[in-house]
Design a protein around this motif. Structure first.
Motif, PDB file in Angstrom:
ATOM      1  N   LEU A   1       0.529  -1.102  -0.045  1.00 46.68           N
ATOM      2  CA  LEU A   1      -0.008   0.004  -0.038  1.00 46.68           C
ATOM      3  C   LEU A   1       0.745   1.410  -0.133  1.00 46.68           C
ATOM      4  O   LEU A   1       0.634   2.397  -0.670  1.00 46.68           O
ATOM      5  N   ALA A   2       2.066   1.090   0.771  1.00 42.25           N
ATOM      6  CA  ALA A   2       2.831   2.530   0.619  1.00 42.25           C
ATOM      7  C   ALA A   2       3.460   2.719  -0.585  1.00 42.25           C
ATOM      8  O   ALA A   2       3.818   3.769  -1.233  1.00 42.25           O
ATOM      9  N   ASP A   3       3.538   1.629  -1.268  1.00 48.55           N
ATOM     10  CA  ASP A   3       4.315   1.662  -2.492  1.00 48.55           C
ATOM     11  C   ASP A   3       3.210   2.080  -3.823  1.00 48.55           C
ATOM     12  O   ASP A   3       3.491   2.789  -4.713  1.00 48.55           O
ATOM     13  N   VAL A   4       2.028   1.781  -3.670  1.00 51.21           N
ATOM     14  CA  VAL A   4       1.034   1.889  -4.566  1.00 51.21           C
ATOM     15  C   VAL A   4       0.152   3.123  -3.999  1.00 51.21           C
ATOM     16  O   VAL A   4      -0.484   3.753  -5.047  1.00 51.21           O
ATOM     17  N   TRP A   5      -0.160   3.431  -2.891  1.00 51.84           N
ATOM     18  CA  TRP A   5      -1.214   4.096  -2.284  1.00 51.84           C
ATOM     19  C   TRP A   5      -0.535   5.581  -1.923  1.00 51.84           C
ATOM     20  O   TRP A   5      -0.926   6.576  -1.858  1.00 51.84           O
ATOM     21  N   GLY A   6       0.960   5.282  -1.535  1.00 46.94           N
ATOM     22  CA  GLY A   6       1.671   6.515  -1.110  1.00 46.94           C
ATOM     23  C   GLY A   6       2.026   6.274   0.386  1.00 46.94           C
ATOM     24  O   GLY A   6       1.148   5.831   1.351  1.00 46.94           O
ATOM     25  N   CYS A   7       3.274   6.640   0.655  1.00 43.77           N
ATOM     26  CA  CYS A   7       3.677   6.399   2.002  1.00 43.77           C
ATOM     27  C   CYS A   7       3.196   7.314   3.098  1.00 43.77           C
ATOM     28  O   CYS A   7       2.773   6.993   4.077  1.00 43.77           O
ATOM     29  N   ARG A   8       2.556   8.552   2.494  1.00 42.35           N
ATOM     30  CA  ARG A   8       2.054   9.487   3.571  1.00 42.35           C
ATOM     31  C   ARG A   8       0.737   8.887   3.942  1.00 42.35           C
ATOM     32  O   ARG A   8       0.538   9.025   5.265  1.00 42.35           O
TER      33      ARG A   8
ATOM     34  N   LYS B   1      10.736   1.925  -6.603  1.00 46.27           N
ATOM     35  CA  LYS B   1       9.085   1.610  -6.592  1.00 46.27           C
ATOM     36  C   LYS B   1       8.645   0.661  -5.533  1.00 46.27           C
ATOM     37  O   LYS B   1       7.555   0.408  -5.672  1.00 46.27           O
ATOM     38  N   VAL B   2       9.637  -0.163  -4.970  1.00 45.11           N
ATOM     39  CA  VAL B   2       9.480  -1.136  -3.848  1.00 45.11           C
ATOM     40  C   VAL B   2      10.111  -1.142  -2.724  1.00 45.11           C
ATOM     41  O   VAL B   2      10.058  -1.793  -2.115  1.00 45.11           O
ATOM     42  N   ARG B   3      10.740   0.307  -2.557  1.00 45.61           N
ATOM     43  CA  ARG B   3      11.591   0.477  -1.304  1.00 45.61           C
ATOM     44  C   ARG B   3      10.802   0.144  -0.102  1.00 45.61           C
ATOM     45  O   ARG B   3      11.100  -0.384   0.812  1.00 45.61           O
ATOM     46  N   ALA B   4       9.479   0.802   0.114  1.00 45.79           N
ATOM     47  CA  ALA B   4       8.597   0.498   1.153  1.00 45.79           C
ATOM     48  C   ALA B   4       8.262  -0.923   1.501  1.00 45.79           C
ATOM     49  O   ALA B   4       8.363  -1.469   2.487  1.00 45.79           O
ATOM     50  N   THR B   5       7.992  -1.662   0.227  1.00 48.26           N
ATOM     51  CA  THR B   5       7.727  -3.262   0.410  1.00 48.26           C
ATOM     52  C   THR B   5       9.052  -3.738   0.902  1.00 48.26           C
ATOM     53  O   THR B   5       8.898  -4.838   1.664  1.00 48.26           O
ATOM     54  N   ILE B   6      10.123  -3.467   0.320  1.00 50.12           N
ATOM     55  CA  ILE B   6      11.309  -4.255   0.562  1.00 50.12           C
ATOM     56  C   ILE B   6      11.702  -4.265   2.145  1.00 50.12           C
ATOM     57  O   ILE B   6      12.050  -5.316   2.831  1.00 50.12           O
ATOM     58  N   LEU B   7      11.428  -2.751   2.647  1.00 43.69           N
ATOM     59  CA  LEU B   7      11.833  -2.536   4.055  1.00 43.69           C
ATOM     60  C   LEU B   7      10.793  -3.411   4.899  1.00 43.69           C
ATOM     61  O   LEU B   7      10.969  -3.639   6.100  1.00 43.69           O
ATOM     62  N   SER B   8       9.570  -3.514   4.551  1.00 42.13           N
ATOM     63  CA  SER B   8       8.542  -4.130   5.052  1.00 42.13           C
ATOM     64  C   SER B   8       8.812  -5.778   5.239  1.00 42.13           C
ATOM     65  O   SER B   8       8.653  -6.409   6.200  1.00 42.13           O
ATOM     66  N   VAL B   9       9.557  -6.441   4.244  1.00 41.85           N
ATOM     67  CA  VAL B   9      10.108  -7.707   4.085  1.00 41.85           C
ATOM     68  C   VAL B   9      10.892  -7.697   5.273  1.00 41.85           C
ATOM     69  O   VAL B   9      10.978  -8.860   6.031  1.00 41.85           O
ATOM     70  N   ARG B  10      11.823  -6.679   5.570  1.00 43.06           N
ATOM     71  CA  ARG B  10      12.848  -6.895   6.633  1.00 43.06           C
ATOM     72  C   ARG B  10      12.114  -6.815   7.841  1.00 43.06           C
ATOM     73  O   ARG B  10      12.462  -7.438   8.726  1.00 43.06           O
ATOM     74  N   ASN B  11      11.153  -6.029   8.114  1.00 42.93           N
ATOM     75  CA  ASN B  11      10.299  -5.929   9.445  1.00 42.93           C
ATOM     76  C   ASN B  11       9.601  -7.071   9.530  1.00 42.93           C
ATOM     77  O   ASN B  11       9.370  -7.584  10.859  1.00 42.93           O
ATOM     78  N   LEU B  12       8.905  -7.805   8.548  1.00 38.10           N
ATOM     79  CA  LEU B  12       8.290  -9.090   8.336  1.00 38.10           C
ATOM     80  C   LEU B  12       9.239  -9.964   9.129  1.00 38.10           C
ATOM     81  O   LEU B  12       8.667 -10.945   9.810  1.00 38.10           O
ATOM     82  N   GLU B  13      10.420 -10.229   8.509  1.00 38.57           N
ATOM     83  CA  GLU B  13      11.208 -11.359   9.093  1.00 38.57           C
ATOM     84  C   GLU B  13      11.707 -11.070  10.574  1.00 38.57           C
ATOM     85  O   GLU B  13      11.731 -11.822  11.229  1.00 38.57           O
ATOM     86  N   ILE B  14      11.834  -9.726  10.938  1.00 35.44           N
ATOM     87  CA  ILE B  14      12.033  -9.276  12.470  1.00 35.44           C
ATOM     88  C   ILE B  14      11.082 -10.104  13.465  1.00 35.44           C
ATOM     89  O   ILE B  14      11.000 -10.605  14.402  1.00 35.44           O
TER      90      ILE B  14
END
Length: 396
Positions: free
Chosen positions: A62-69, A328-341
């Motif tokens: 959602l952050a990547d397609v809807w916007g981080c804000r 384009k996928v920065r928020a998603t990739i960082l979410s993968v990191r948080n997901l794994e944590i």
């Protein structure tokens, strides 16, 4: 003197609202006052982690397609609601509901804040300053948590629930801060991306050996430092620290993390990428092992060493991921990191709580240290074997 990049002030406020945590210095005591055991406390935090795991990737998408804000704004609202539920609850089931809402809310903030910072800097051709600003914002969070330690301790003298009442107003600060954020112009095109396109880019990005390792080392380190934070108060109790001093020590620990986070970019430049990664793994592992061997007032010095390394680790390891990630996928990739944590913590948290209740705090600390050392060393091997600089990244 360079001006602050766009969105920086708002991101400072969101970080402060998230980390000015009046609750943390007394949270274990609060749970115990309401009849929870250490096993139940870790189960409760595992529920929080599972809620985050379930929504981490959707929130990153959602952050990547809807916007981080927008996702940051939604996360701020849910975080405020979750604390509000705590204010009126006194049992495990109600706490679990609050933790689910807080976990979902946190997932909408985690990843999106760092992604927006990096892309805001990139819009001004200043992405090389990411570690500096990530370190400063992380430092602001540590300083906020440090000051909250004193304030929370003082509020707890009225009752252990009083800090929760004030926490609602602190959490609400993030709502207007998120509302006034602006999406950088160069990433507004990503709103047109479909779910399949996003997942395809994520898959290709994650298949890179260096990216996979960057996420793994950041995830293991994040889970280790999160686990350690939950051992601090039991450590204080076993070491004979008066409850009245909990808030002061908590403040000093987070101040030490904040100072080192602020200068993490200088430390990384001095040591170099490979040595910094090795330093982080070795010293965080030692933090667990040494505290397991020395539970005493003198051993509190080891806690400070751990928090100093923790301050260095967060901005450095996030930058390691950002270097290999497409905007384009920065928020998603960082979410993968948080997901794994959160998956790691949800998996080992209850087991560590069981070890603490059944055997001893020392046993739980020692086991965690050994597990982290093995996982951390395996994760950084590709970086130790490869060149220190990442290859050119398309669109990053």
């Amino acid at each position: 003197m360079k001006r602050f990049p766009e969105n920086t002030i708002q991101l400072y406020l969101i970080k402060i609202a998230k980390w000015f945590n009046l609750i943390m210095p007394i949270v274990v005591l609060f749970y115990q006052e309401n009849g929870l055991t250490m096993s139940q406390i870790f189960i409760l935090k595992s529920i929080y982690s599972i809620a985050m795991v379930a929504t981490e990737l959707p929130s990153g998408y959602l952050a990547d397609v809807w916007g981080c804000r927008r996702t940051l704004l939604l996360g701020a609202i849910l975080g405020t609601i979750g604390i509000g539920i705590y204010c009126i609850s006194a049992d495990f089931a109600s706490f679990a509901v609050a933790e689910i809402i807080l976990g979902v809310g946190f997932s909408f903030i985690s990843g999106a804040d760092s992604a927006l910072l990096y892309d805001s800097l990139k819009a001004e051709n200043r992405e090389e300053e990411y570690i500096k600003y990530e370190g400063r914002i992380t430092s602001a969070g540590n300083f906020a948590e440090a000051l909250a330690g004193v304030a929370g301790g003082l509020l707890a003298t009225f009752s252990l629930r009083t800090p929760y009442y004030f926490q609602v107003f602190v959490a609400a600060i993030a709502i207007p801060a998120a509302y006034f954020l602006k999406e950088p112009q160069h990433i507004q095109e990503r709103i047109k991306s479909t779910m399949n396109e996003i997942l395809s880019i994520v898959k290709l990005t994650y298949q890179q050996k260096e990216m996979r390792s960057a996420i793994m080392i950041s995830s293991f380190t994040g889970a280790a430092t999160l686990t350690y934070a939950w051992f601090v108060q039991p450590y204080f109790q076993k070491a004979g620290v008066p409850v009245s001093v909990f808030g002061i020590l908590w403040t000093l620990l987070n101040l030490s993390a904040g100072v080192f986070s602020m200068f993490s970019y200088k430390i990384e430049r001095f040591l170099g990428n490979k040595k910094t990664l090795l330093f982080i793994v070795i010293f965080i592992s030692l933090g667990f092992v040494l505290t397991s061997l020395q539970i005493s007032l003198a051993g509190i010095a080891i806690l400070f060493g751990f928090y100093m390394v923790r301050g260095i680790a967060t901005p450095v390891l996030k930058d390691q991921i950002n270097q290999y990630t497409d905007s384009k996928v920065r928020a998603t990739i960082l979410s993968v990191r948080n997901l794994e944590i959160r998956i790691i913590f949800a998996a080992i948290g209850p087991a560590l709580g069981y070890l603490t209740d059944t055997f001893s705090l020392s046993t739980a600390l020692m086991v965690t240290g050994i597990i982290y050392f093995v996982a951390g060393m395996m994760s950084i091997m590709p970086f130790l074997e490869a060149s220190p600089k990442p290859p050119p990244r398309e669109g990053a």
